[in-house]
Design a protein around this motif. Structure first.
Motif, PDB file in Angstrom:
ATOM      1  N   ARG A 326       0.819  -1.215   0.000  1.00  0.00           N
ATOM      2  CA  ARG A 326       0.000   0.000   0.000  1.00  0.00           C
ATOM      3  C   ARG A 326       0.856   1.269   0.000  1.00  0.00           C
ATOM      4  NH1 ARG A 326      -5.443  -1.084   1.315  1.00  0.00           N
ATOM      5  NH2 ARG A 326      -5.801  -3.305   0.894  1.00  0.00           N
ATOM      6  N   HIS A 327       2.140   1.119   0.231  1.00  0.00           N
ATOM      7  CA  HIS A 327       3.046   2.263   0.306  1.00  0.00           C
ATOM      8  C   HIS A 327       3.793   2.446  -1.008  1.00  0.00           C
ATOM      9  CE1 HIS A 327       2.676   2.583   4.767  1.00  0.00           C
ATOM     10  NE2 HIS A 327       2.433   1.292   4.663  1.00  0.00           N
ATOM     11  N   ASP A 328       4.361   3.630  -1.201  1.00  0.00           N
ATOM     12  CA  ASP A 328       5.226   3.837  -2.351  1.00  0.00           C
ATOM     13  C   ASP A 328       6.422   2.894  -2.234  1.00  0.00           C
ATOM     14  OD1 ASP A 328       6.024   5.853  -4.680  1.00  0.00           O
ATOM     15  OD2 ASP A 328       7.814   5.442  -3.478  1.00  0.00           O
ATOM     16  N   PRO A 329       6.793   2.203  -3.323  1.00  0.00           N
ATOM     17  CA  PRO A 329       7.841   1.178  -3.212  1.00  0.00           C
ATOM     18  C   PRO A 329       9.217   1.715  -2.865  1.00  0.00           C
ATOM     19  CG  PRO A 329       7.178   1.499  -5.503  1.00  0.00           C
ATOM     20  CD  PRO A 329       6.187   2.239  -4.665  1.00  0.00           C
ATOM     21  N   THR A 330       9.471   3.000  -3.104  1.00  0.00           N
ATOM     22  CA  THR A 330      10.802   3.557  -2.808  1.00  0.00           C
ATOM     23  C   THR A 330      10.808   4.475  -1.595  1.00  0.00           C
ATOM     24  OG1 THR A 330      10.430   5.387  -4.367  1.00  0.00           O
ATOM     25  CG2 THR A 330      11.506   3.398  -5.221  1.00  0.00           C
ATOM     26  N   HIS A 331       9.672   4.659  -0.953  1.00  0.00           N
ATOM     27  CA  HIS A 331       9.597   5.510   0.238  1.00  0.00           C
ATOM     28  C   HIS A 331       8.919   4.725   1.356  1.00  0.00           C
ATOM     29  CE1 HIS A 331      10.132   8.447  -2.998  1.00  0.00           C
ATOM     30  NE2 HIS A 331      10.561   9.303  -2.092  1.00  0.00           N
ATOM     31  N   HIS A 332       9.719   4.219   2.267  1.00  0.00           N
ATOM     32  CA  HIS A 332       9.223   3.397   3.369  1.00  0.00           C
ATOM     33  C   HIS A 332       9.662   4.008   4.705  1.00  0.00           C
ATOM     34  CE1 HIS A 332       8.612  -0.640   1.004  1.00  0.00           C
ATOM     35  NE2 HIS A 332       7.717   0.276   0.713  1.00  0.00           N
ATOM     36  N   PRO A 333       8.969   5.045   5.184  1.00  0.00           N
ATOM     37  CA  PRO A 333       9.364   5.647   6.469  1.00  0.00           C
ATOM     38  C   PRO A 333       9.303   4.627   7.603  1.00  0.00           C
ATOM     39  CG  PRO A 333       7.812   7.062   5.304  1.00  0.00           C
ATOM     40  CD  PRO A 333       7.839   5.765   4.573  1.00  0.00           C
ATOM     41  N   ARG A 334      10.307   4.650   8.462  1.00  0.00           N
ATOM     42  CA  ARG A 334      10.400   3.725   9.579  1.00  0.00           C
ATOM     43  C   ARG A 334      10.138   4.469  10.891  1.00  0.00           C
ATOM     44  NH1 ARG A 334      15.120   2.959  10.702  1.00  0.00           N
ATOM     45  NH2 ARG A 334      16.082   4.514   9.353  1.00  0.00           N
ATOM     46  N   VAL A 335       9.542   3.790  11.829  1.00  0.00           N
ATOM     47  CA  VAL A 335       9.427   4.381  13.156  1.00  0.00           C
ATOM     48  C   VAL A 335      10.816   4.452  13.778  1.00  0.00           C
ATOM     49  CG1 VAL A 335       7.050   3.592  13.482  1.00  0.00           C
ATOM     50  CG2 VAL A 335       8.940   2.178  14.306  1.00  0.00           C
ATOM     51  N   ASN A 336      11.027   5.475  14.585  1.00  0.00           N
ATOM     52  CA  ASN A 336      12.316   5.786  15.204  1.00  0.00           C
ATOM     53  C   ASN A 336      13.385   6.142  14.176  1.00  0.00           C
ATOM     54  OD1 ASN A 336      11.387   5.521  17.820  1.00  0.00           O
ATOM     55  ND2 ASN A 336      11.973   3.367  17.983  1.00  0.00           N
ATOM     56  N   GLY A 337      12.949   6.502  12.967  1.00  0.00           N
ATOM     57  CA  GLY A 337      13.878   6.955  11.937  1.00  0.00           C
ATOM     58  C   GLY A 337      13.914   8.467  11.814  1.00  0.00           C
ATOM     59  N   GLY A 338      13.231   9.174  12.732  1.00  0.00           N
ATOM     60  CA  GLY A 338      13.176  10.628  12.658  1.00  0.00           C
ATOM     61  C   GLY A 338      11.920  11.103  11.962  1.00  0.00           C
ATOM     62  N   PRO A 339      11.644  12.401  12.041  1.00  0.00           N
ATOM     63  CA  PRO A 339      10.427  12.942  11.425  1.00  0.00           C
ATOM     64  C   PRO A 339      10.420  12.760   9.920  1.00  0.00           C
ATOM     65  CG  PRO A 339      11.880  14.705  12.165  1.00  0.00           C
ATOM     66  CD  PRO A 339      12.449  13.434  12.709  1.00  0.00           C
ATOM     67  N   ILE A 340       9.219  12.844   9.351  1.00  0.00           N
ATOM     68  CA  ILE A 340       9.069  12.668   7.908  1.00  0.00           C
ATOM     69  C   ILE A 340       8.746  14.007   7.247  1.00  0.00           C
ATOM     70  CG2 ILE A 340       8.417  10.246   7.974  1.00  0.00           C
ATOM     71  CD1 ILE A 340       5.483  11.102   7.820  1.00  0.00           C
ATOM     72  N   LEU A 341       9.263  14.181   6.052  1.00  0.00           N
ATOM     73  CA  LEU A 341       8.937  15.315   5.185  1.00  0.00           C
ATOM     74  C   LEU A 341       7.903  14.824   4.189  1.00  0.00           C
ATOM     75  CD1 LEU A 341       9.784  18.282   4.300  1.00  0.00           C
ATOM     76  CD2 LEU A 341      11.221  17.127   2.606  1.00  0.00           C
ATOM     77  N   LYS A 342       6.716  15.420   4.176  1.00  0.00           N
ATOM     78  CA  LYS A 342       5.618  14.954   3.336  1.00  0.00           C
ATOM     79  C   LYS A 342       5.582  15.737   2.023  1.00  0.00           C
ATOM     80  CE  LYS A 342       2.628  14.040   7.314  1.00  0.00           C
ATOM     81  NZ  LYS A 342       1.287  14.329   7.875  1.00  0.00           N
ATOM     82  N   VAL A 343       5.504  14.996   0.928  1.00  0.00           N
ATOM     83  CA  VAL A 343       5.504  15.619  -0.394  1.00  0.00           C
ATOM     84  C   VAL A 343       4.363  15.049  -1.222  1.00  0.00           C
ATOM     85  CG1 VAL A 343       6.818  15.967  -2.524  1.00  0.00           C
ATOM     86  CG2 VAL A 343       8.006  15.940  -0.317  1.00  0.00           C
ATOM     87  N   ASN A 344       3.638  15.940  -1.909  1.00  0.00           N
ATOM     88  CA  ASN A 344       2.619  15.529  -2.876  1.00  0.00           C
ATOM     89  C   ASN A 344       2.523  16.615  -3.936  1.00  0.00           C
ATOM     90  OD1 ASN A 344      -0.549  15.720  -3.698  1.00  0.00           O
ATOM     91  ND2 ASN A 344       0.096  13.603  -3.419  1.00  0.00           N
ATOM     92  N   VAL A 345       2.807  16.266  -5.185  1.00  0.00           N
ATOM     93  CA  VAL A 345       2.884  17.278  -6.238  1.00  0.00           C
ATOM     94  C   VAL A 345       1.519  17.845  -6.592  1.00  0.00           C
ATOM     95  CG1 VAL A 345       5.011  16.364  -7.224  1.00  0.00           C
ATOM     96  CG2 VAL A 345       2.800  15.504  -8.050  1.00  0.00           C
ATOM     97  N   ASN A 346       0.447  17.218  -6.143  1.00  0.00           N
ATOM     98  CA  ASN A 346      -0.896  17.740  -6.371  1.00  0.00           C
ATOM     99  C   ASN A 346      -1.392  18.607  -5.207  1.00  0.00           C
ATOM    100  OD1 ASN A 346      -1.547  16.485  -8.981  1.00  0.00           O
ATOM    101  ND2 ASN A 346      -1.305  14.570  -7.837  1.00  0.00           N
ATOM    102  N   ASN A 347      -0.451  19.038  -4.385  1.00  0.00           N
ATOM    103  CA  ASN A 347      -0.704  19.997  -3.310  1.00  0.00           C
ATOM    104  C   ASN A 347      -1.642  19.481  -2.228  1.00  0.00           C
ATOM    105  OD1 ASN A 347       1.051  21.935  -4.243  1.00  0.00           O
ATOM    106  ND2 ASN A 347      -0.518  23.130  -5.301  1.00  0.00           N
ATOM    107  N   ARG A 348      -1.684  18.180  -2.037  1.00  0.00           N
ATOM    108  CA  ARG A 348      -2.330  17.670  -0.833  1.00  0.00           C
ATOM    109  C   ARG A 348      -1.456  17.960   0.374  1.00  0.00           C
ATOM    110  NH1 ARG A 348      -7.441  16.906  -0.895  1.00  0.00           N
ATOM    111  NH2 ARG A 348      -7.436  15.014   0.383  1.00  0.00           N
ATOM    112  N   TYR A 349      -0.140  18.085   0.144  1.00  0.00           N
ATOM    113  CA  TYR A 349       0.802  18.635   1.103  1.00  0.00           C
ATOM    114  C   TYR A 349       1.413  19.876   0.479  1.00  0.00           C
ATOM    115  CZ  TYR A 349       0.490  13.906   3.044  1.00  0.00           C
ATOM    116  OH  TYR A 349       0.031  12.710   3.542  1.00  0.00           O
ATOM    117  N   ALA A 350       1.869  20.811   1.320  1.00  0.00           N
ATOM    118  CA  ALA A 350       2.323  22.111   0.823  1.00  0.00           C
ATOM    119  C   ALA A 350       3.818  22.161   0.527  1.00  0.00           C
ATOM    120  CB  ALA A 350       1.970  23.197   1.848  1.00  0.00           C
TER     121      ALA A 350
END
Length: 432
Positions: A326-350
């Protein structure tokens, strides 16, 4: 990527205390305000004239808080550094006519708020909390933090299709909790009970904003206790981190170059369109009044907003070991890996490239690792207060957060290191 910073168990312990003390948005902002008061902040009323003095100030409105710290000698055109978050979580909220029941059971009529994972509310011991409004217009908080209600699941013997077809819940018929026995449903029973609990004279409550919560406390989880399970981490984890960061910057020996701000809004889970939501005027009004109170003009306001940056901090999705597809195959954020930077080119994120640079600089200054999150192209992407804040106020906004599992469950799961790492990054951002 650098190694994770030292795990501060004290910070996560404090987050657990914050979560337990904040069963509703009203309690969350009261808890945040209490902590800011200890750091020297003072509440200002929206109905009073504001002055341009330096120091920490905050505004409370319903389930929202906006707090800011004016450094000594700050010019009217000084830009702001904002941490944005939200105080509300999906849950079951009490209807205007709450007293109901059938077949000898007394129940409480509830409405579904936001998008909760309904199955996670079944067979939970639930309390009830919120805000009561009295005849004279005053309000008080109430919190029955003990097993009071329960949404009982139907036994498998009475629904054999669950095994083959899965659980199917009707929001109206299946989610009304029980809270006792009695054939005669009496209007006013629930409110009378809450009046007695809060020490309010009978008949004084004429309005209420009440909701249910799981009374199970937050807890460390796992063999090595490297995980944290608890309620309302979406998004009180960010509210707590933002409060701690603002208090730390205001208490530091050096003065920040910009004006640090915490803006924690209500109603993100149902669209943010309210007087306490991110799509309302609250943040813009507070920032503008701060500029004008320091003798600024409209030109100063425009200059300040042009140099302002907001980190919209909200929880995101860690890669799920049972549903990795269900996740993007090249972006797998891990817990305890630090905060995440959220990106969406359709501006669902800024977030854009310049926003990424802002967040990178903050994380590098704090020696905090970070990760990137994008949605699988075949899956719809959620959204946050980030695009709303950027569009409404014309300020650069970056979407970030902490990766968790079980988002919108009554009980969510994060890495026990990540809250500390997020707070470090937010502190560095506000100091810049």
């Amino acid at each position: 990527m650098t190694e994770p910073a030292r795990f501060d168990r004290g910070h996560t312990d404090d987050l657990m205390t914050f979560l337990a003390a904040s069963p509703t948005p009203y309690h969350a902002v009261a808890t945040a305000a209490e902590r800011l008061e200890k750091a020297g902040f003072k509440q200002v009323a929206e109905t009073d004239a504001w002055d341009g003095t330096s120091g920490g100030k905050y505004v409370l409105r319903g389930g929202a808080i906006v707090a800011w710290y004016v450094p000594e000698g700050a010019a009217p055109h000084t830009p702001f550094r904002i941490v944005g978050a939200h105080t509300d979580s999906p849950n079951l909220r009490v209807k205007p006519l709450p007293d109901t029941g059938a077949h000898g059971w007394r129940q409480v009529a509830v409405e579904i708020y936001g998008g909760p994972l309904l199955n996670s509310w079944l067979d939970r011991d639930l309390g009830i909390a919120g805000r009561l409004t009295l005849r004279d217009g005053s309000t008080c908080l109430v919190n029955v933090d003990r097993p009071l209600l329960r949404v009982p699941q139907l036994a498998i013997h009475l629904d054999r299709s669950v095994t083959a077809d899965g659980l199917k819940l009707d929001k109206q018929r299946h989610m009304q909790p029980i809270w006792g026995l009695g054939r005669d449903v009496r209007d006013g029973d629930l409110i009378a009970f809450l009046e007695e609990t809060a020490g309010i004279p009978a008949g004084e409550v004429t309005g209420w904003d009440l909701m249910t919560h799981s009374v199970e406390p937050p807890a460390y989880l796992g063999r090595d206790r490297e995980l944290l399970a608890g309620p309302r981490m979406d998004n009180l984890l960010s509210v707590h981190a933002g409060t701690a960061a603002l208090a730390a910057v205001a208490s530091a020996s050096s003065q920040p170059a910009s004006i640090p701000v915490l803006a924690a809004f209500d109603h993100e889970e149902n669209g943010s369109q309210s007087d306490t939501g991110a799509d309302g005027p609250l943040l813009g009004t507070v920032l503008e009044r701060s500029v004008y109170a320091r003798g600024g003009s409209y030109e100063d306001r425009a200059r300040a907003f042009a140099g302002t940056v907001c980190l919209s901090s909200d929880t995101g999705h860690a890669v799920h070991p049972n549903y990795a597809e269900r996740h993007d195959p090249t972006h797998h954020p891990r817990v305890n890996g630090g905060p995440i930077l959220k990106v969406n080119v359709n501006n669902r994120y800024a977030t854009d490239g310049s926003g990424r640079a802002e967040f990178t600089a903050a994380c590098e200054a704090a020696d905090v690792p970070f990760q990137s999150f994008v949605s699988n192209n075949s899956m719809p992407c959620g959204t946050t207060i980030g695009p709303i804040t950027a569009a409404r106020h014309g300020i650069k906004t970056v979407d970030i957060g902490v990766a968790i599992l079980s988002m919108h469950s009554v009980r969510e799961l994060c890495g026990a290191d990540d809250p500390f790492l997020l707070a470090g990054a937010l502190t560095a951002f506000l100091e810049r």
